[in-house]
Structures are given as structure tokens and as C-alpha cells.
Motif scaffolding. Structure first.
Motif, PDB file in Angstrom:
ATOM      1  N   ALA A   1       0.830  -1.213   0.000  1.00 36.63           N
ATOM      2  CA  ALA A   1       0.000   0.000   0.000  1.00 36.63           C
ATOM      3  C   ALA A   1       0.862   1.259   0.000  1.00 36.63           C
ATOM      4  CB  ALA A   1      -0.931  -0.014   1.218  1.00 36.63           C
ATOM      5  N   GLU A   2       1.958   1.243   0.776  1.00 36.43           N
ATOM      6  CA  GLU A   2       2.870   2.395   0.809  1.00 36.43           C
ATOM      7  C   GLU A   2       3.517   2.608  -0.565  1.00 36.43           C
ATOM      8  OE1 GLU A   2       3.894   4.588   3.415  1.00 36.43           O
ATOM      9  OE2 GLU A   2       2.049   3.857   4.330  1.00 36.43           O
TER      10      GLU A   2
ATOM     11  N   ASN B   1       2.254   1.706  -3.440  1.00 34.11           N
ATOM     12  CA  ASN B   1       1.213   2.208  -4.342  1.00 34.11           C
ATOM     13  C   ASN B   1       1.006   3.712  -4.181  1.00 34.11           C
ATOM     14  OD1 ASN B   1       0.652  -0.178  -5.678  1.00 34.11           O
ATOM     15  ND2 ASN B   1      -0.909  -0.816  -4.215  1.00 34.11           N
ATOM     16  N   ASP B   2       1.064   4.189  -2.941  1.00 31.02           N
ATOM     17  CA  ASP B   2       0.954   5.641  -2.706  1.00 31.02           C
ATOM     18  C   ASP B   2       2.086   6.384  -3.405  1.00 31.02           C
ATOM     19  OD1 ASP B   2      -1.315   5.359  -1.193  1.00 31.02           O
ATOM     20  OD2 ASP B   2      -0.297   5.463   0.744  1.00 31.02           O
ATOM     21  N   LEU B   3       3.295   5.815  -3.336  1.00 30.31           N
ATOM     22  CA  LEU B   3       4.449   6.441  -3.989  1.00 30.31           C
ATOM     23  C   LEU B   3       4.313   6.411  -5.512  1.00 30.31           C
ATOM     24  CD1 LEU B   3       7.373   4.996  -1.797  1.00 30.31           C
ATOM     25  CD2 LEU B   3       6.501   7.345  -1.803  1.00 30.31           C
TER      26      LEU B   3
ATOM     27  N   ILE C   1       1.448   6.378  -7.243  1.00 34.27           N
ATOM     28  CA  ILE C   1       0.419   7.367  -7.607  1.00 34.27           C
ATOM     29  C   ILE C   1       0.998   8.779  -7.563  1.00 34.27           C
ATOM     30  CG2 ILE C   1      -1.761   8.404  -6.857  1.00 34.27           C
ATOM     31  CD1 ILE C   1      -2.568   5.580  -5.881  1.00 34.27           C
ATOM     32  N   LYS C   2       1.766   9.065  -6.516  1.00 41.03           N
ATOM     33  CA  LYS C   2       2.388  10.383  -6.380  1.00 41.03           C
ATOM     34  C   LYS C   2       3.345  10.648  -7.536  1.00 41.03           C
ATOM     35  CE  LYS C   2       5.346  13.095  -3.313  1.00 41.03           C
ATOM     36  NZ  LYS C   2       6.182  13.078  -2.092  1.00 41.03           N
TER      37      LYS C   2
ATOM     38  N   LEU D   1      -0.641  -0.317 -10.488  1.00 39.15           N
ATOM     39  CA  LEU D   1      -0.421  -0.547  -9.062  1.00 39.15           C
ATOM     40  C   LEU D   1      -0.169  -2.013  -8.739  1.00 39.15           C
ATOM     41  CD1 LEU D   1      -3.221   1.774  -7.624  1.00 39.15           C
ATOM     42  CD2 LEU D   1      -0.807   2.315  -8.030  1.00 39.15           C
TER      43      LEU D   1
ATOM     44  N   SER E   1      -2.503  -6.052  -3.408  1.00 43.36           N
ATOM     45  CA  SER E   1      -2.179  -6.012  -1.983  1.00 43.36           C
ATOM     46  C   SER E   1      -1.382  -7.233  -1.533  1.00 43.36           C
ATOM     47  CB  SER E   1      -3.459  -5.892  -1.151  1.00 43.36           C
ATOM     48  OG  SER E   1      -4.312  -7.006  -1.391  1.00 43.36           O
TER      49      SER E   1
ATOM     50  N   LYS F   1       5.185  11.321   4.781  1.00 40.98           N
ATOM     51  CA  LYS F   1       4.429  11.181   3.533  1.00 40.98           C
ATOM     52  C   LYS F   1       5.091  11.918   2.374  1.00 40.98           C
ATOM     53  CE  LYS F   1       0.746   8.660   4.480  1.00 40.98           C
ATOM     54  NZ  LYS F   1       0.454   7.412   3.746  1.00 40.98           N
ATOM     55  N   THR F   2       5.797  13.011   2.681  1.00 43.79           N
ATOM     56  CA  THR F   2       6.430  13.799   1.623  1.00 43.79           C
ATOM     57  C   THR F   2       7.949  13.728   1.695  1.00 43.79           C
ATOM     58  OG1 THR F   2       6.330  15.769   3.044  1.00 43.79           O
ATOM     59  CG2 THR F   2       4.494  15.410   1.532  1.00 43.79           C
TER      60      THR F   2
END
Length: 298
Positions: free
Chosen positions: A39-40, A42-44, A46-47, A60, A63, A263-264
Motif C-alpha cells: 500500500a505504501e 502504491n501511494d508512492l 500514484i504520487k 499498481l 495487496s 508522507k512527503t
């Protein structure tokens, strides 16, 4: 898969376990934790798509991709039977994972992660003095550390750049010690130990490519009173950092650690021109006077 491919894949999974959970081996990471790491990632991903303006839907990871496809079907099967016939994992997915972690390709990742940190060589010991673990717990997290690269000769022109290094402080789940890792240029890394006694913070750090030990010391005034407030947060720390220069002269520099949002958080070391909008104005003001921040031991 050849044994070499397994070794490379194991290196990646160990890296992910350490990067996201501070667990040094893939076998220590549970199925649920692999889902969290996916999940982490995938967030990266998307960003990364958003920052690059890519309009198509991001590719992506499922899971259970890390756990089922790479751990169960590859690493665990190989550990149970080294003669098992295993298909190679999807190289495009492996490249996708390492690219959002800052590498240009899977091969770049393999070639860049050949060093291991030896924390046992680093010791900070003050007998009969109790560690300030409450303060140490407040230090845990991501930081950016800023410093100027000063010329060897103070009469030379001032350097017109500031280095921002990505720094993380974390508590070891196995030993209870507090460790620090810090980025440098060209994938160079520093690693070290952190401790605190009373209102002083000490860091001892070494390099993964050459012996150039560094020491950091900071004092936080009135920390005992400040820690009585449960909402108190440390946002900035000022250190005097000492090391041995390449010509074997001891030097000391002023450094500023500033807390960062995970997060950033950007995990690389970056060189900014001093007038860059990326550097907080307060940092620039404190680092502009390079002579005031120099300690000359000669």
C-alpha cells in the motif's frame, strides 16, 4: 530462476522490510505487513504519476503481490528446495518498485546495494548515566539535515550551495538502541547511533564506503520541563558536527536538523543553490555566515 536471481530478489525484499518497517530480513515480515508495504509503494507510485503529469491509470501492485508472488512462490519455495523450478518475477514490476524508491532501474538497485552497515563498530557509552529515552523517542522519525560545504581556506570565496540530506532516526525492535541513517551524494550513505543524556543529544556516525567517522552534539535547553507537556514536539535541532577531513585535519561544522513529514519525505541528498525556494528562509539565515559557523582546530 538462477540462484543469483534469488539473491537479488532477497536483497530487494530485505531492503523493503528495512525501509518501511526497520526489519532486517524478509522472514521477519508478516503477511499483513507485506500488504502494508504494498500500500505504501502504491501511494508512492500514484504520487510519481501525478508529479510527472501521466494521465493514464497507474499500474499498481496487488495487496498480496509481494507476499504471494515473491515471498511464497519464490523465496520460500527456494529456501525449501534449491532445485525447485521457479519462473522469473515480472521485471517491469520490480523496476516499478525500485524506481519510486529513487533508483533508475532494477539493475541500478542491485548494483547500488552491495554494502551492509556495521552498527556494532559504533559505541557511545557514558557509564553510570541514565539515557534520556523520553527525549530519544521524540527524535524518532524523518528529518532533513542542512549544512554548508565550507572551503578549506577561509579566505576562499563562500560556497554558494547548501546540502540537504535525508535523515531518519529509529528505534531497533531487537536491541532497543536508537539508530540513524542519512543520505549522501551518489548513493553514499551514513549510518550511526543516537543517544541522549540529560539535555544533550549525541550522534556517532560512519560511512558505508570509507572510514570518515562523524560526531554530532546538540543541547536542548529546558528539555526536562518541555517534555512534561505531552503535546510538545521537536521541530528543529542544531548540531556541531565534527569529522576528519580528507587531508586528516579535524574540522567542525554547524548543522541544522528539521523534522520532515514521512508522507512527503525525499530519501536523497540534494544540493541546492543558496537562493533556492526549496530551502526554508530560517535555514538560509543561520547558514549564510559560514565563518561564524566554522570551528578551526588548527
Amino acid at each position: 530462476m538462477k540462484k543469483e536471481d534469488i539473491i537479488h530478489l532477497e536483497k530487494l525484499m530485505n531492503f523493503l522490510g528495512m525501509q518501511f518497517l526497520k526489519k532486517s530480513h524478509w522472514e521477519d515480515v508478516s503477511k499483513t505487513e507485506w500488504s502494508y508495504i504494498a500500500a505504501e509503494l502504491n501511494d508512492l507510485i500514484i504520487k510519481d504519476y501525478e508529479e510527472k503529469g501521466i494521465r493514464k491509470k497507474a499500474d499498481l501492485l496487488g495487496s498480496n503481490y509481494l507476499y504471494e508472488h515473491l515471498i511464497i512462490n519464490k523465496l520460500k519455495r527456494f529456501s525449501q528446495n534449491e532445485n525447485a523450478v521457479l519462473s522469473k518475477p515480472n521485471l517491469a514490476k520490480l523496476s516499478l518498485i525500485v524506481k519510486v524508491l529513487g533508483y533508475s532501474s532494477y539493475i541500478d538497485f542491485i548494483n547500488s546495494n552491495t554494502e551492509s552497515f556495521n552498527f556494532n563498530d559504533l559505541r557511545i557509552e557514558m557509564n553510570n548515566i541514565k539515557q534520556n529515552t523520553e527525549l530519544l523517542d521524540r527524535l524518532v522519525g524523518c528529518w532533513y539535515s542542512y549544512n554548508r560545504n565550507l572551503p578549506e581556506n577561509p579566505l576562499q570565496a563562500r560556497d554558494s550551495r547548501i546540502w540537504r540530506s535525508a535523515t531518519e532516526i529509529y528505534k531497533s525492535e531487537t536491541t532497543g538502541e536508537y539508530f540513524i541513517e542519512r543520505s549522501g551524494g551518489d548513493r553514499h550513505k551514513y549510518f550511526g547511533k543516537v543517544t541522549a543524556y540529560s539535555d544533550y543529544v549525541f550522534i556517532i556516525m560512519n560511512s558505508n564506503t570509507f572510514i570518515r567517522q562523524r560526531h554530532f552534539i546538540s543541547r536542548i535547553k529546558d528539555i526536562k520541563e518541555k517534555l512534561k507537556n505531552p503535546d510538545y514536539k521537536l521541530h528543529e535541532l542544531h548540531f556541531i558536527s565534527t569529522c576528519i577531513s580528507f587531508n586528516q585535519e579535524p574540522i567542525a561544522l554547524f548543522e541544522i536538523f528539521q523534522k520532515a513529514d514521512r508522507k512527503t519525505f525525499v530519501t536523497d541528498s540534494i544540493s541546492f543553490p543558496i537562493d533556492s525556494d526549496e530551502i526554508p528562509k530560517s535555514i538560509v539565515q543561520q547558514l549564510e555566515d559560514t565563518e561564524a559557523n566554522r570551528i578551526d582546530y588548527k
